[in-house]
Design an enzyme around this catalytic site. Structure first.
Site, PDB file in Angstrom:
ATOM      1  N   ARG A 290      36.080  43.345  38.278  1.00 63.52           N
ATOM      2  CA  ARG A 290      35.416  42.302  37.672  1.00 63.52           C
ATOM      3  C   ARG A 290      34.639  42.862  36.541  1.00 63.52           C
ATOM      4  NH1 ARG A 290      32.736  41.287  43.397  1.00 63.52           N
ATOM      5  NH2 ARG A 290      34.615  42.003  43.877  1.00 63.52           N
TER       6      ARG A 290
ATOM      7  N   LYS B 157      37.590  54.887  48.398  1.00 62.84           N
ATOM      8  CA  LYS B 157      38.346  54.235  49.267  1.00 62.84           C
ATOM      9  C   LYS B 157      38.899  55.287  50.291  1.00 62.84           C
ATOM     10  CE  LYS B 157      40.912  50.834  46.000  1.00 62.84           C
ATOM     11  NZ  LYS B 157      40.082  49.847  46.754  1.00 62.84           N
TER      12      LYS B 157
HETATM   13  N1  BES Z   1      41.864  46.961  43.289  1.00 64.86           N
HETATM   14  C1  BES Z   1      41.029  46.612  44.353  1.00 64.86           C
HETATM   15  C2  BES Z   1      41.538  45.499  45.267  1.00 64.86           C
HETATM   16  C3  BES Z   1      42.909  45.700  45.824  1.00 64.86           C
HETATM   17  C4  BES Z   1      42.940  45.812  47.266  1.00 64.86           C
HETATM   18  C5  BES Z   1      44.430  45.273  45.327  1.00 64.86           C
HETATM   19  C6  BES Z   1      44.415  45.753  48.042  1.00 64.86           C
HETATM   20  C7  BES Z   1      45.185  45.559  45.775  1.00 64.86           C
HETATM   21  C8  BES Z   1      45.226  45.551  47.250  1.00 64.86           C
HETATM   22  C9  BES Z   1      39.649  46.293  44.148  1.00 64.86           C
HETATM   23  O1  BES Z   1      39.217  47.140  42.991  1.00 64.86           O
HETATM   24  C10 BES Z   1      38.871  46.618  45.075  1.00 64.86           C
HETATM   25  O2  BES Z   1      38.683  47.737  45.647  1.00 64.86           O
HETATM   26  N2  BES Z   1      38.106  45.467  45.604  1.00 64.86           N
HETATM   27  C11 BES Z   1      37.212  45.707  46.638  1.00 64.86           C
HETATM   28  C12 BES Z   1      36.040  44.893  46.313  1.00 64.86           C
HETATM   29  C13 BES Z   1      34.914  44.963  47.272  1.00 64.86           C
HETATM   30  C14 BES Z   1      34.281  46.452  47.064  1.00 64.86           C
HETATM   31  C15 BES Z   1      33.779  43.969  46.946  1.00 64.86           C
HETATM   32  C16 BES Z   1      38.041  45.265  48.096  1.00 64.86           C
HETATM   33  O3  BES Z   1      38.545  44.253  48.089  1.00 64.86           O
HETATM   34  O4  BES Z   1      37.675  45.839  48.792  1.00 64.86           O
HETATM   35 ZN    ZN Z   2      38.282  48.983  43.289  1.00 68.29          ZN
END
Ligand code: BES
Ligand code: ZN
Ligand code: ZN
Length: 500
Positions: free
Chosen positions: A348, A274
């Site tokens: 997921r 991230k």
């Molecule tokens: N934990 C994150 C989602 C999230 C984002 C929670 C902001 C709370 C606030 C999740 O694991 C994630 O990183 N999801 C990705 C998915 C993508 C790679 C398909 C996302 O939302 O960018």
């Molecule tokens: Zn994630």
């Protein structure tokens, strides 16, 4: 804080929540009479707007005062909770140890619900977020905010016993919510998976539900490969927590409800790292687990006549030489293989294993998973509702109704099969990310659906925008406790009216 319910003899400091409606001028005149002051000033200067505060000192008695508290025009539970919480947060250092709250002017049908809301709001208003500060005692003077405070809620005589029950309920909700605030606000280094496990074992012992822990070796031997894959980059191995609650007096016919919550104690994204700017917020990636844990604590303390079974996959998603890599193909508890196209789509994966593990053993009447799953749900509907994904209209209607009633809103999202098409993988049964920057919260729900064994009453709640947020109660984002009321009141709804 202790709560007392009375029908007369108000303490010297009395909070009076007031609606902005046609009755307001008369109510103000009545309060002016009790304070022995001229009503004109009150009627001119107090508008009744939401969260407005106006202090009226009784003439001839400097300690006797009325805190007029504006409710605005919204006459509901969530508003009463929000307004009383805000008031308590702002005024707790000025209120005496014994403070009253007058609800006698509300209609009889609202008293229990408003007592619950106001008692919950006042309790949560006392929450202190600074758990890791060296200096803990800020104000030596005994005020409502520090010391053994007592809230005396005044209700009509006819509603005394109902209000007392509502106050006990509020105490249970507020205590569980504060526990969950602490857990969710805790930084990643102070809630590693092993700490989450210990926390849950202690919570189960205290509140009265069973907790079984599948540790690293069990996860490997049971074949929970997707959960293991997500956790293997961390020095602290993953766990699967299995929760089970039944009341002490079991009834013959009780609903069986399955709850699954994403418990990522910190989400770096893994090798699909991230950006750093907001990464610290990813300590809240266990918000789904928090909602489920809060629900178990509350349900057990309330001794609800239902059986709850829970599965909480706990893992830390780290970037490391041992971590899963983009392109890796892994197995899962269900037997399906998954190509990892993005290691940041980890939620997921762990939900998949938790859901199939739970469904292999039990057939719940309703099955709900809760997760801070995608940033995409925030882009779609913002910070004012969680996304709800289900093919079951009746379940959707029930959840929506409960959410609106308690102010933890849900908004239904589509589940058409087209949204799942891009989850096909060349190498494996599925891939975990479509690779397309569109409708990611829906494709995530479609991914999870593959692991629900066709359960007819399954719902997935994406709470990414709701678990952790900006508020008047903290400098930065902080835990909201979202989902505890929603799921607990959903259980109560299932007790009252099972799904057809
Ligand atoms: N934990 C994150 C989602 C999230 C984002 C929670 C902001 C709370 C606030 C999740 O694991 C994630 O990183 N999801 C990705 C998915 C993508 C790679 C398909 C996302 O939302 O960018
Ligand atoms: Zn994630
Ligand atoms: Zn995550």
């Amino acid at each position: 804080m202790t709560i007392k319910i009375l029908d007369k003899k108000a303490p010297d400091a009395l909070i009076v929540p007031l609606m902005l409606d046609n009755a307001l001028p008369d109510r103000l005149a009545e309060i002016a009479g009790r304070a022995n002051v001229d009503p004109g000033g009150l009627q001119r200067d107090f508008l009744g707007e939401q969260k407005e505060v106006f202090v009226v000192y009784a003439s001839g008695n400097p300690t006797r005062r009325f805190y007029l508290l504006g409710l605005g025009k919204k006459n509901d539970f969530a508003n009463m909770l929000a307004v009383t919480r805000s008031f308590c947060h702002r005024y707790k250092a000025k209120l005496p140890l014994k403070t009253g709250l007058d609800l006698r002017h509300f209609p009889d049908a609202e008293i229990a619900r408003f007592t619950d809301a106001a008692a919950t709001g006042m309790s949560l208003g006392l929450y202190k977020i600074g758990k890791y500060r060296a200096e803990q005692n800020e104000k030596p003077a005994p005020t409502f905010g520090s010391g053994k405070s007592e809230l005396q809620i005044l209700v009509p005589a006819a509603a005394l016993s109902r209000a007392a029950a509502a106050a006990r309920r509020a105490e249970i909700f507020a205590a569980a919510t504060q526990q969950i605030f602490d857990l969710t606000n805790a930084p990643g280094n102070r809630k590693t998976p092993d700490i989450m496990v210990e926390w849950t074992l202690a919570a189960g012992r205290e509140a009265g539900f069973d907790v079984r822990v599948l540790g690293k070796e069990d996860i490997i031997s049971e074949g929970l490969e997707a959960l293991f894959a997500v956790g293997k980059g961390s020095p602290c191995p993953p766990s699967l927590l299995l929760l089970d609650y039944s009341p002490k007096n079991r009834k013959e016919k009780m609903p069986l409800i399955g709850l699954v919550g994403k418990g990522v104690t910190f989400d770096t994204g893994g090798v699909s790292l991230k950006p750093s700017a907001n990464m610290h917020l990813m300590k809240s990636d266990m918000g789904g687990a928090a909602a489920v844990l809060g629900t178990f604590i509350t349900a057990a303390r309330l001794q609800l006549p239902a059986r709850l079974i829970g599965a909480i996959p706990v893992a830390e998603n780290m970037i490391d030489g041992l971590a899963i890599k983009p392109g890796d193909v892994i197995g899962s508890y269900s037997g399906k293989t998954i190509e990892i196209t993005d290691t940041d789509a980890e939620g997921r994966l762990i939900l998949a294993d938790a859901l199939s593990y739970l469904l292999k053993r039990e057939k719940p009447d309703a099955l709900i998973d809760v997760a801070t799953l995608t940033g995409s749900i925030i882009r779609a509907i913002g910070y004012f509702a969680a996304g709800m994904f289900t093919q079951n209209d009746e379940l959707a209607a029930k959840l929506t109704r409960v959410g609106s009633r308690c102010g933890e809103r849900l908004w239904r999202m589509p589940m058409w099969e087209e949204y799942g098409a891009d989850l096909k993988s060349d190498l494996a049964d599925l891939r975990n990310f479509t690779g397309k920057p569109m409708a990611e919260s829906i494709s995530a729900a479609k991914f999870i659906e593959h692991f629900t064994d066709g359960h007819p009453a399954w719902a997935h709640l994406d709470i990414a925008g709701m678990a952790f947020g900006d508020s008047e109660f903290a400098q930065g984002k902080s835990a909201t406790g979202y989902g505890i009321r929603l799921l607990t009141e959903f259980v109560e709804e299932m007790i009252e009216a099972p799904l057809g």
